[in-house]
Scaffold this motif. Sequence first.
Motif, short mmCIF file in Angstrom:
data_model
loop_
_atom_site.label_atom_id
_atom_site.label_comp_id
_atom_site.label_asym_id
_atom_site.label_seq_id
_atom_site.Cartn_x
_atom_site.Cartn_y
_atom_site.Cartn_z
N SER A 49 -5.01 -15.33 -2.17
CA SER A 49 -4.37 -15.50 -3.47
C SER A 49 -3.68 -14.21 -3.86
CB SER A 49 -5.40 -15.89 -4.53
OG SER A 49 -5.95 -17.15 -4.28
N CYS A 50 -2.51 -14.34 -4.46
CA CYS A 50 -1.78 -13.17 -4.95
C CYS A 50 -0.95 -13.60 -6.15
CB CYS A 50 -0.88 -12.60 -3.85
SG CYS A 50 0.03 -11.12 -4.36
N HIS A 51 -1.39 -13.23 -7.32
CA HIS A 51 -0.67 -13.59 -8.54
C HIS A 51 0.71 -12.94 -8.53
CE1 HIS A 51 0.29 -13.99 -12.82
NE2 HIS A 51 -0.64 -14.92 -12.86
N PRO A 52 1.75 -13.65 -9.03
CA PRO A 52 3.11 -13.09 -9.05
C PRO A 52 3.21 -11.71 -9.71
CG PRO A 52 3.17 -15.41 -9.62
CD PRO A 52 1.72 -15.04 -9.52
N HIS A 53 2.28 -11.40 -10.62
CA HIS A 53 2.33 -10.09 -11.29
C HIS A 53 2.10 -8.94 -10.31
CE1 HIS A 53 2.96 -11.91 -15.03
NE2 HIS A 53 1.71 -12.04 -15.46
N TRP A 54 1.36 -9.21 -9.22
CA TRP A 54 1.16 -8.15 -8.23
C TRP A 54 2.47 -7.79 -7.56
CZ3 TRP A 54 -3.06 -5.34 -8.15
CH2 TRP A 54 -4.26 -5.88 -8.60
N ARG A 55 3.27 -8.79 -7.21
CA ARG A 55 4.57 -8.51 -6.59
C ARG A 55 5.49 -7.79 -7.58
NH1 ARG A 55 7.82 -9.09 -2.46
NH2 ARG A 55 10.04 -9.53 -2.76
N LYS A 56 5.47 -8.23 -8.84
CA LYS A 56 6.28 -7.56 -9.85
C LYS A 56 5.87 -6.09 -9.97
CE LYS A 56 7.28 -11.55 -12.82
NZ LYS A 56 7.04 -12.17 -14.15
N GLY A 57 4.56 -5.87 -10.00
CA GLY A 57 4.06 -4.49 -10.09
C GLY A 57 4.51 -3.66 -8.90
N GLY A 58 4.43 -4.25 -7.71
CA GLY A 58 4.88 -3.54 -6.51
C GLY A 58 6.36 -3.23 -6.56
N GLN A 59 7.15 -4.19 -7.02
CA GLN A 59 8.60 -3.97 -7.13
C GLN A 59 8.91 -2.87 -8.14
OE1 GLN A 59 9.66 -8.12 -8.00
NE2 GLN A 59 10.73 -8.21 -6.04
N ILE A 60 8.19 -2.85 -9.26
CA ILE A 60 8.41 -1.81 -10.27
C ILE A 60 8.12 -0.43 -9.67
CG2 ILE A 60 7.50 -0.82 -12.41
CD1 ILE A 60 7.08 -3.73 -13.39
N ILE A 61 7.00 -0.31 -8.94
CA ILE A 61 6.63 0.97 -8.35
C ILE A 61 7.66 1.42 -7.32
CG2 ILE A 61 4.93 2.14 -6.89
CD1 ILE A 61 2.79 0.40 -8.24
N ILE A 62 8.08 0.51 -6.45
CA ILE A 62 9.07 0.86 -5.42
C ILE A 62 10.40 1.22 -6.08
CG2 ILE A 62 10.35 0.03 -3.42
CD1 ILE A 62 7.32 0.59 -3.01
N GLY A 63 10.79 0.46 -7.11
CA GLY A 63 12.02 0.79 -7.82
C GLY A 63 11.96 2.18 -8.43
N MET A 64 10.81 2.54 -9.01
CA MET A 64 10.62 3.88 -9.58
C MET A 64 10.71 4.95 -8.50
SD MET A 64 7.45 3.03 -12.17
CE MET A 64 7.20 4.74 -12.65
N ALA A 65 10.03 4.70 -7.37
CA ALA A 65 10.03 5.69 -6.28
C ALA A 65 11.42 5.90 -5.72
CB ALA A 65 9.08 5.23 -5.18
N LEU A 66 12.18 4.82 -5.58
CA LEU A 66 13.55 4.94 -5.06
C LEU A 66 14.46 5.64 -6.06
CD1 LEU A 66 14.01 1.38 -3.46
CD2 LEU A 66 13.33 3.51 -2.34
N GLY A 67 14.19 5.43 -7.35
CA GLY A 67 15.04 6.04 -8.37
C GLY A 67 15.05 7.55 -8.32
N LEU A 68 13.93 8.16 -7.89
CA LEU A 68 13.85 9.62 -7.83
C LEU A 68 14.85 10.21 -6.83
CD1 LEU A 68 10.02 10.41 -8.00
CD2 LEU A 68 11.72 10.54 -9.82
N TYR A 69 15.34 9.39 -5.90
CA TYR A 69 16.27 9.89 -4.88
C TYR A 69 17.71 9.95 -5.37
CZ TYR A 69 12.58 9.75 -1.39
OH TYR A 69 11.44 9.99 -0.68
N PHE A 70 17.96 9.45 -6.57
CA PHE A 70 19.34 9.40 -7.06
C PHE A 70 19.72 10.72 -7.71
CE2 PHE A 70 18.82 5.15 -5.93
CZ PHE A 70 20.07 4.54 -5.90
N THR A 71 19.76 11.75 -6.89
CA THR A 71 20.24 13.06 -7.31
C THR A 71 21.76 13.10 -7.18
OG1 THR A 71 20.01 13.94 -5.07
CG2 THR A 71 18.10 14.14 -6.55
N PRO A 72 22.45 13.99 -7.88
CA PRO A 72 23.91 14.05 -7.77
C PRO A 72 24.42 14.19 -6.34
CG PRO A 72 23.16 15.37 -9.62
CD PRO A 72 21.92 14.91 -8.90
N ALA A 73 23.73 14.99 -5.52
CA ALA A 73 24.19 15.20 -4.14
C ALA A 73 24.12 13.91 -3.32
CB ALA A 73 23.35 16.29 -3.47
N LEU A 74 23.03 13.17 -3.47
CA LEU A 74 22.87 11.95 -2.69
C LEU A 74 23.78 10.84 -3.19
CD1 LEU A 74 19.06 11.65 -1.87
CD2 LEU A 74 20.94 12.22 -0.36
N VAL A 75 23.95 10.74 -4.49
CA VAL A 75 24.87 9.73 -5.03
C VAL A 75 26.29 10.01 -4.55
CG1 VAL A 75 25.91 8.82 -7.13
CG2 VAL A 75 23.44 9.21 -7.04
N GLN A 76 26.67 11.27 -4.50
CA GLN A 76 28.00 11.63 -4.01
C GLN A 76 28.18 11.26 -2.54
OE1 GLN A 76 28.91 15.78 -4.48
NE2 GLN A 76 31.09 15.53 -4.03
#
Length: 355
Positions: A49-76
């Motif tokens: 069993s895996c409630h949909p909230h677990w996937r949402k939580g995982g997506q939120i965490i991964i989205g946050m972790a990926l967001g840290l990589y959006f520095t000006p140099a990498l976006v450029q």
Amino acid sequence: MKIIMLNAKGLAIALIGAVLANYLNIPLPWLLGPLVAALFMGSVGKPLSCHPHWRKGGQIIIGMALGLYFTPALVQAISAYWGFILLGILWSLLLGTLLAVMQYRINALDWATAWFSSAIGSASEMVNIAEQYNAQVDKVVAAHSLRIIILVVLIPIFMGFYFQIDWTALVVLETERYGFIQVILLSVLALYAGKLFQYFNLLNAWILGPLTIIGFLSFVGFLPLRFPDWFIALGQLCIGWSLGSKFPFSFLKNNKKFIGLTFLFNLFALGLSIIFALVLFYLSDADAKILILGLSPGGIAEMSLMAKVMGLAVPIVVAFQLSRLIFVILTTRFFYLSSRKLILKRINRSKDIDH
């Protein structure tokens, strides 16, 4: 209480899978361990069993972790790949069409089911659109689930062999980490960003909402630290557990031929995508690993997570996957209707010949 106990059991088994995968030095252990554990339990008739909230939580965490990589140099750096990103969009259309033809001709699916089960887009979006055209939704769901699982399992293995990557030797730069209270506060901010994206019915709200707000704060220099390892591991565990638990094993029993052929078709598609990426690599000075992850018919979270683990330019991989996702969702109705007209013309033409 029963739901809580079943989810607690699922979480415990997913955690055991992650710890075992980490002990065995399997690539991306906190993602693949829970995934394989959930698939194994489902295959023996004991689905987790895996409630949909677990996937949402995982997506939120991964989205946050990926967001840290959006520095000006990498976006450029994205500007150097715009031509490849455009090729990736065209490749997704070509690949999806090829898969649809194979599903239609070899797997004997109706054209609507063949098309929407093959479109390289968000599974949830494809299912929603497929319902409107009377496609077999269960087969659309199964095809997309199988595609993502194949990619998550096989791409790290291929990358390890082809590029001689020692996953256990990958070193993350030691920078100061956020404390527990800071992580909670940023998570609340990311949660509301996800809710805002969902309210406006935007794509992949629970990944792109957190990624957008954290990415913006990182871009302007407000977030110079990184998230603790346990936090990233939790996000991967939730994603892997959710992917494995949602695979339709009950559907598999009555549709073995469909699943078997779809498995082969997706292996073929993955192989073509890797070959295409390597050809572009040899014809240019682009990073082969970025091209493979960017052009693979996977999802934003999974492919970007692999880029993060390998120390690649995450924003570029996100740009590849996001642009393809938007293109497919916005155009798939048009291309489906246009292709259906061609299919019907051929059917009518063959009937005339028979008469």
